[in-house]
Design a protein around this motif. Structure first.
Motif, PDB file in Angstrom:
ATOM      1  N   TYR A  65      15.238  58.085  48.388  1.00  0.00           N
ATOM      2  CA  TYR A  65      16.022  57.638  47.240  1.00  0.00           C
ATOM      3  C   TYR A  65      16.649  58.812  46.506  1.00  0.00           C
ATOM      4  O   TYR A  65      16.172  59.939  46.547  1.00  0.00           O
ATOM      5  N   GLN A  67      18.041  59.418  42.479  1.00  0.00           N
ATOM      6  CA  GLN A  67      18.038  58.821  41.151  1.00  0.00           C
ATOM      7  C   GLN A  67      18.753  59.731  40.173  1.00  0.00           C
ATOM      8  O   GLN A  67      18.443  60.912  40.068  1.00  0.00           O
ATOM      9  N   ALA A  70      20.291  55.501  37.219  1.00  0.00           N
ATOM     10  CA  ALA A  70      20.103  54.429  38.191  1.00  0.00           C
ATOM     11  C   ALA A  70      19.542  55.031  39.481  1.00  0.00           C
ATOM     12  O   ALA A  70      19.504  56.256  39.653  1.00  0.00           O
ATOM     13  N   ILE A  72      19.295  54.622  43.929  1.00  0.00           N
ATOM     14  CA  ILE A  72      19.627  54.004  45.210  1.00  0.00           C
ATOM     15  C   ILE A  72      18.502  54.380  46.167  1.00  0.00           C
ATOM     16  O   ILE A  72      18.252  55.554  46.407  1.00  0.00           O
ATOM     17  N   ASN A  98      28.776  55.456  48.044  1.00  0.00           N
ATOM     18  CA  ASN A  98      27.656  55.060  47.181  1.00  0.00           C
ATOM     19  C   ASN A  98      26.483  54.519  47.987  1.00  0.00           C
ATOM     20  O   ASN A  98      26.023  53.399  47.785  1.00  0.00           O
ATOM     21  N   ARG A  99      25.994  55.343  48.919  1.00  0.00           N
ATOM     22  CA  ARG A  99      24.953  54.833  49.795  1.00  0.00           C
ATOM     23  C   ARG A  99      23.895  55.883  50.113  1.00  0.00           C
ATOM     24  O   ARG A  99      24.129  57.085  50.053  1.00  0.00           O
ATOM     25  N   THR A 113      23.071  50.613  48.938  1.00  0.00           N
ATOM     26  CA  THR A 113      24.221  51.023  48.144  1.00  0.00           C
ATOM     27  C   THR A 113      23.936  50.800  46.665  1.00  0.00           C
ATOM     28  O   THR A 113      23.057  50.032  46.280  1.00  0.00           O
ATOM     29  N   GLY A 114      24.681  51.508  45.827  1.00  0.00           N
ATOM     30  CA  GLY A 114      24.523  51.395  44.386  1.00  0.00           C
ATOM     31  C   GLY A 114      25.437  52.381  43.694  1.00  0.00           C
ATOM     32  O   GLY A 114      26.294  52.998  44.326  1.00  0.00           O
ATOM     33  N   THR A 115      25.257  52.526  42.397  1.00  0.00           N
ATOM     34  CA  THR A 115      26.093  53.428  41.609  1.00  0.00           C
ATOM     35  C   THR A 115      25.199  54.346  40.783  1.00  0.00           C
ATOM     36  O   THR A 115      24.247  53.887  40.149  1.00  0.00           O
TER      37      THR A 115
END
Length: 196
Positions: A65, A67, A70, A72, A98-99, A113-115
């Motif tokens: 991950y 961080q 936020a 991912i 974003n992965r 995925t995330g931001t």
């Protein structure tokens, strides 16, 4: 050759490093875990409680991950076997994609995925446990731990995996590691009984 740890107190500390999700980076290593119980950290780099990167094992799963406020996190299914060498890799590719991707034994296992909040992760790192606390020590063996200054591709990871245990990940992948701990005779573990 590899670092051998008992899951109680051995780990390696590393000086501060900068990981940049915007330009992408990767992680890889070979590891053998003695059991599939409890959580074990392969590598942890921490700037603060909300800014960090990790590659870790929980039971028979591998996850990684990034961080920055936020988080991912990409996690595999139950793919690990105790007493067996496995190749682990993850890649952070935030700009545009974003992965976070994770591979085990040369095969892509998951993409999350995330931001994230923009910025880098700058902090000290530990191989074999959580960086800032005495938690989640690796119980097993580890070698060829590398941080890459670019995102990893399927081809990069496959080349490292096909090279076998104690390959040369830089020569195999064609990449240059920003940090590399092969765990040969010159690498020192911190702890009472750790060995290389």
């Amino acid at each position: 050759k590899a670092a051998s740890t008992d899951g109680v107190d051995e780990y390696l500390t590393a000086t501060s490093m900068t990981l940049n999700p915007a330009t992408g980076f990767g992680f890889s290593c070979w590891a053998l875990i003695n059991n599939t119980t409890a959580e074990k950290v392969l590598l942890h780099c921490r700037q603060s409680g909300t800014i960090q990167f990790a590659a870790e094992i929980n039971g028979s799963t591998f996850s990684s991950y990034i961080q920055r406020s936020a988080m991912i996190r990409a996690t595999t299914g139950s793919v690990l076997t105790a007493g067996t060498w496995h190749h682990f890799a993850s890649s952070v590719d935030v700009s545009g994609s974003n992965r976070v991707r994770v591979w085990v034994d040369g095969t892509l296992q998951n993409t999350a995925t995330g931001t994230l909040t923009a910025g880098t992760v700058v902090g000290a790192a530990a191989v074999g446990r959580v960086q800032q606390t005495t938690l989640w020590y690796l119980n097993g063996k580890i070698c060829d731990v590398a941080i890459w200054g670019t995102t990893l591709t399927d081809g990069n990871v496959t080349a490292m995996y096909n090279g076998g245990v104690r390959g040369d990940p830089e020569a195999l992948s064609g990449l240059t590691a920003t940090r590399l701990w092969p765990f040969q005779a010159t690498d020192d573990m911190t702890g009472t009984t750790g060995s290389v």
